[in-house]
Design an enzyme around this catalytic site. Sequence first.
Site, mmCIF file in Angstrom:
data_model
loop_
_atom_site.group_PDB
_atom_site.id
_atom_site.type_symbol
_atom_site.label_atom_id
_atom_site.label_comp_id
_atom_site.label_asym_id
_atom_site.label_seq_id
_atom_site.Cartn_x
_atom_site.Cartn_y
_atom_site.Cartn_z
ATOM 1 N N TRP A 102 -8.682 -9.287 13.761
ATOM 2 C CA TRP A 102 -7.762 -9.543 14.725
ATOM 3 C C TRP A 102 -8.347 -10.385 15.775
ATOM 4 O O TRP A 102 -7.524 -11.259 16.574
ATOM 5 C CB TRP A 102 -7.505 -8.046 15.522
ATOM 6 N N ASP A 172 -7.912 -7.324 23.951
ATOM 7 C CA ASP A 172 -6.833 -6.897 22.912
ATOM 8 C C ASP A 172 -7.316 -5.362 22.785
ATOM 9 O O ASP A 172 -8.190 -5.279 22.002
ATOM 10 C CB ASP A 172 -6.900 -7.654 21.693
ATOM 11 N N LYS A 196 -0.096 2.594 18.236
ATOM 12 C CA LYS A 196 -1.285 3.260 17.637
ATOM 13 C C LYS A 196 -1.453 4.508 18.561
ATOM 14 O O LYS A 196 -1.546 5.489 18.355
ATOM 15 C CB LYS A 196 -2.291 2.162 17.485
HETATM 16 C C1 LIG Z 1 -6.426 -5.081 17.242
HETATM 17 C C2 LIG Z 1 -5.172 -5.505 16.723
HETATM 18 N N1 LIG Z 1 -4.717 -6.807 17.456
HETATM 19 C C3 LIG Z 1 -3.335 -7.028 17.210
HETATM 20 C C4 LIG Z 1 -2.456 -6.542 16.519
HETATM 21 C C5 LIG Z 1 -1.017 -7.024 15.885
HETATM 22 O O1 LIG Z 1 -0.319 -6.111 16.722
HETATM 23 P P1 LIG Z 1 1.346 -6.358 16.578
HETATM 24 O O2 LIG Z 1 1.585 -5.799 15.055
HETATM 25 O O3 LIG Z 1 1.857 -5.773 17.434
HETATM 26 O O4 LIG Z 1 1.502 -7.992 16.713
HETATM 27 C C6 LIG Z 1 -2.830 -5.453 15.547
HETATM 28 C C7 LIG Z 1 -2.320 -4.624 14.561
HETATM 29 O O5 LIG Z 1 -2.425 -3.813 13.802
HETATM 30 C C8 LIG Z 1 -4.287 -4.653 15.884
HETATM 31 O O6 LIG Z 1 -4.814 -3.611 15.227
#
Ligand SMILES: Cc1ncc(COP(=O)(O)O)c(C=O)c1O
Length: 361
Positions: A102, A172, A196
Amino acid sequence: MSTIYNFNAGPAILPASVLERAQHELRDYQGRGMSILEMSHRSPEYEAINAEAAERLKRLLGVGNEYHVLFLQGGASLQFAMLPLNFLPPGASADYLVTGAWAEKAYEEALRVGQAREAASTAANDYRSVPSQADIALDPHAAYVHITSNETIQGIQWHTWPDVGDRPLVADMSSDILSRPLETQRFALIYAGAQKNLGPAGVTVVVIRDSFLQSASSNLPTMLRYATHVKNRSLYNTPPVFAVYMVNLVLGWIEEQGGLAAIAERNQRKAATLYQVIDTSGGFYRGHAEPDHRSLMNVTFRLPDEALEKRFVTEASARGMVGLAGHRSVGGIRASIYNAMDQEGCGALAEFMIDFMRRNG
Ligand SMILES: Cc1ncc(COP(=O)(O)O)c(C=O)c1O
């Protein structure tokens, strides 16, 4: 209804009491004769939900009016772009601490917008840890420093925040927000997709320090400016009303549990139940993360071979334990044990792991 233990990574388990309350209120919201899904986002009913959710989040994070709470759309993935669009003007550069899949995505997106540097990366050790302070080389002029507090796919987590001096720290927190007490004041901006620890998919929470907001670019389309959403208290356009309603219920549930300290204690105990099985399995289960960097939200591990991993997932599922297959990019097993997962679920999985090892080890 049969008992299901939901280990999905996201969308993920929600507290049963929250789902029951939503079900109870769905057809007739507080005696109004209609559902919250059918009401105007300008109605006093929705205004109250929007305000209560923002206040609850601020209370849990221990911040006052020096921070703004926003409920946006586009997922955490849109934040990967919106952050540099707002805070990475031409000529500036941002630092990214790359700790997993991520963080990589966030960094790559920043590079599409402007100039960014990898101030540290743990790719060389397969993302089994976050970098030590000594391995972080920050740009003295970085517009901000970005971290991913919990890497959902690799199952690693920051347990001590990096020292970034007076550079704005951005995180994030999609997969561990509100899982433990937070020194929120350390952060200029936090973002998290809700699906989550906060509620259903469809809403993304952003917490932004007012002084940081003041430095944002104003030369952007309206919807991409944080300032638009601050000015309009997340009501510039039609918000995802039902998702925010659910987030508000989840925040209320966290308060009922005793707040973040109580939640953190539960989370520690839950994760320890699973990591203990891994650590005493004589190598049958191999955790991905280095022990000091293990995530309390996503427990990732391998079995001796892929055929056994497949069997593990199938047998667990037959016993009501679902969502255990690792992310398609890394394989193995991943047990996501967000706030709403209880000790009983972790205990059931631990028992299954021991039994599976006995039969296959
Ligand atoms: C740490 C992290 N950042 C970003 C995301 C992406 O999120 P979204 O699907 O809401 O764009 C996720 C999705 O699992 C994630 O676990």
